[in-house]
Design an enzyme around this catalytic site. Structure first.
Site, PDB file in Angstrom:
ATOM      1  N   THR A 135       0.831  -1.204   0.000  1.00 51.40           N
ATOM      2  CA  THR A 135       0.000   0.000   0.000  1.00 51.40           C
ATOM      3  C   THR A 135       0.866   1.253   0.000  1.00 51.40           C
ATOM      4  O   THR A 135       0.414   2.326  -0.403  1.00 51.40           O
ATOM      5  CB  THR A 135      -0.950  -0.009   1.210  1.00 51.40           C
ATOM      6  OG1 THR A 135      -1.647  -1.262   1.247  1.00 51.40           O
ATOM      7  CG2 THR A 135      -1.978   1.101   1.126  1.00 51.40           C
TER       8      THR A 135
ATOM      9  N   TYR B 244       4.725 -12.361   5.616  1.00 51.98           N
ATOM     10  CA  TYR B 244       3.539 -11.830   4.932  1.00 51.98           C
ATOM     11  C   TYR B 244       3.110 -12.854   3.892  1.00 51.98           C
ATOM     12  O   TYR B 244       3.787 -13.058   2.885  1.00 51.98           O
ATOM     13  CB  TYR B 244       3.874 -10.488   4.298  1.00 51.98           C
ATOM     14  CG  TYR B 244       2.720  -9.796   3.595  1.00 51.98           C
ATOM     15  CD1 TYR B 244       1.395 -10.154   3.824  1.00 51.98           C
ATOM     16  CD2 TYR B 244       2.964  -8.755   2.703  1.00 51.98           C
ATOM     17  CE1 TYR B 244       0.350  -9.508   3.190  1.00 51.98           C
ATOM     18  CE2 TYR B 244       1.921  -8.097   2.066  1.00 51.98           C
ATOM     19  CZ  TYR B 244       0.629  -8.482   2.312  1.00 51.98           C
ATOM     20  OH  TYR B 244      -0.405  -7.846   1.663  1.00 51.98           O
TER      21      TYR B 244
ATOM     22  N   LYS C 199       1.556 -11.870   9.018  1.00 55.94           N
ATOM     23  CA  LYS C 199       0.448 -11.106   8.450  1.00 55.94           C
ATOM     24  C   LYS C 199      -0.242 -12.032   7.459  1.00 55.94           C
ATOM     25  O   LYS C 199       0.304 -12.371   6.415  1.00 55.94           O
ATOM     26  CB  LYS C 199       0.933  -9.835   7.740  1.00 55.94           C
ATOM     27  CG  LYS C 199      -0.210  -9.059   7.076  1.00 55.94           C
ATOM     28  CD  LYS C 199       0.291  -7.885   6.240  1.00 55.94           C
ATOM     29  CE  LYS C 199      -0.884  -7.201   5.531  1.00 55.94           C
ATOM     30  NZ  LYS C 199      -0.437  -6.104   4.643  1.00 55.94           N
TER      31      LYS C 199
ATOM     32  N   ILE D  23      -3.196  -5.549  10.222  1.00 62.02           N
ATOM     33  CA  ILE D  23      -2.405  -4.623   9.408  1.00 62.02           C
ATOM     34  C   ILE D  23      -3.321  -4.205   8.275  1.00 62.02           C
ATOM     35  O   ILE D  23      -3.721  -5.031   7.454  1.00 62.02           O
ATOM     36  CB  ILE D  23      -1.113  -5.276   8.915  1.00 62.02           C
ATOM     37  CG1 ILE D  23      -0.261  -5.688  10.129  1.00 62.02           C
ATOM     38  CG2 ILE D  23      -0.322  -4.315   8.022  1.00 62.02           C
ATOM     39  CD1 ILE D  23       1.038  -6.411   9.780  1.00 62.02           C
TER      40      ILE D  23
END
Length: 301
Positions: free
Chosen positions: A57, A143, A171, A211
């Site tokens: 992001t 992640y 995550k 997150i």
């Protein structure tokens, strides 16, 4: 009579509501570090208790090493909460360099994405992270986002990764609630939801936080949701999750979270310049209108 206080949530070592922060840019595409520091302060004031920089992001695929390092420094100087830096690539050697340089810049933890596109074997995944851990002096957050990496990580691979020194958390953006339960229980790793829409279900299954994309404009309600859940007020938590759902759909539904996060910040009056680097284009009028609609439906404006 002594009142009993309920606490359902485990501690969250890197924060509970962690915006995956956008990278503010000037009109010419250069990084605006002052705006980044100001945004980080605003997010913490709203209720965020951790900040992730250099994530997807944050347009990490198109920012360069020096910019990543300077962004960590700018945000670390601005806030007194854990600052996590994305430091992942499908190139193991490049990942190691990013880990070394962002931790030296002051990152409190490092978010390392599963190696994408190359489609390594499960042994290759473990070897990748073993190399990373040998250079890491800060905790590693795995992640797992198969929708972007094209990689399925098996349960046994999670068990092997959890044995590596330095890997502390996950995550999880797999969307697989049943699998998440087994992985968390069998690895002992700290779990974070990587999907805004699964924030509450993940908390119910033992995750410590999220997150998040929508936390750019909804850190306060997301903190209250966690507080309600922690106190055993499940109805309150469910009501907040339902209230935020239109915003979740608006910012995540098109799969262009970096674009829509900047659109939402523009609506909120927190970001004057929404420039982005190609191949992403800054939000157009329709995307800004969609963000506004989602924010209004969620009661944020």
């Amino acid at each position: 009579m002594t009142e009993t206080v309920t606490h359902l949530l485990p501690s969250a070592p890197f924060g509970r509501v962690i915006p995956a922060m956008i990278t503010p840019m000037n009109k010419d595409g250069s990084v605006d570090y002052e705006a980044a520091a100001n945004l980080a302060r605003t997010l913490v004031a709203d209720g965020a208790d951790g900040i992730l920089v250099n994530g997807t992001t944050g347009e990490s695929p198109v920012t360069h090493m020096e910019e990543k390092v300077n962004l960590v420094r700018a945000v670390k100087d601005a806030v007194d909460v854990p600052v996590i830096s994305g430091a992942g690539s499908n190139d193991t050697a490049h990942t190691v360099r990013m880990v070394e340089m962002t931790q030296e810049a002051g990152a409190d933890a490092l978010l390392v994405v599963m190696p994408y596109y190359s489609r390594p074997s499960q042994d290759g995944v473990v070897a990748h992270f073993r190399s990373v851990c040998q250079s890491a002096q800060r905790p590693i957050i795995l992640y797992d986002v198969p929708g972007r990496t094209g990689l399925h990580v098996e349960l046994d691979t999670y068990r092997r990764l959890a044995e590596l020194d330095g890997i502390a958390a996950v995550k999880d953006a797999t969307g697989d609630l049943a699998s998440m339960t087994r992985k968390r229980q069998e690895t002992g790793l700290t779990w974070y939801s990587g999907d805004d829409g699964l924030y509450l279900p993940f908390l119910a299954l033992g995750a410590v936080g999220v997150i998040s994309v929508i936390a750019h404009v909804a850190s306060g309600p997301m903190k209250r949701l966690a507080d309600d859940f922690d106190a055993g007020d499940l109805n309150g938590a469910r009501e907040l999750a339902a209230r935020l759902d239109p915003l979740v759909q608006a910012l995540n539904g098109q799969g262009q979270q970096a674009v829509m996060a900047k659109a939402a910040l523009k609506v909120a009056g927190r970001l004057d310049q929404t420039a982005m680097r190609l191949p992403n284009l800054g939000p157009d009028e329709d995307q800004v209108a969609l963000a506004r609609k989602g924010m209004k439906a969620a009661g944020l404006i």
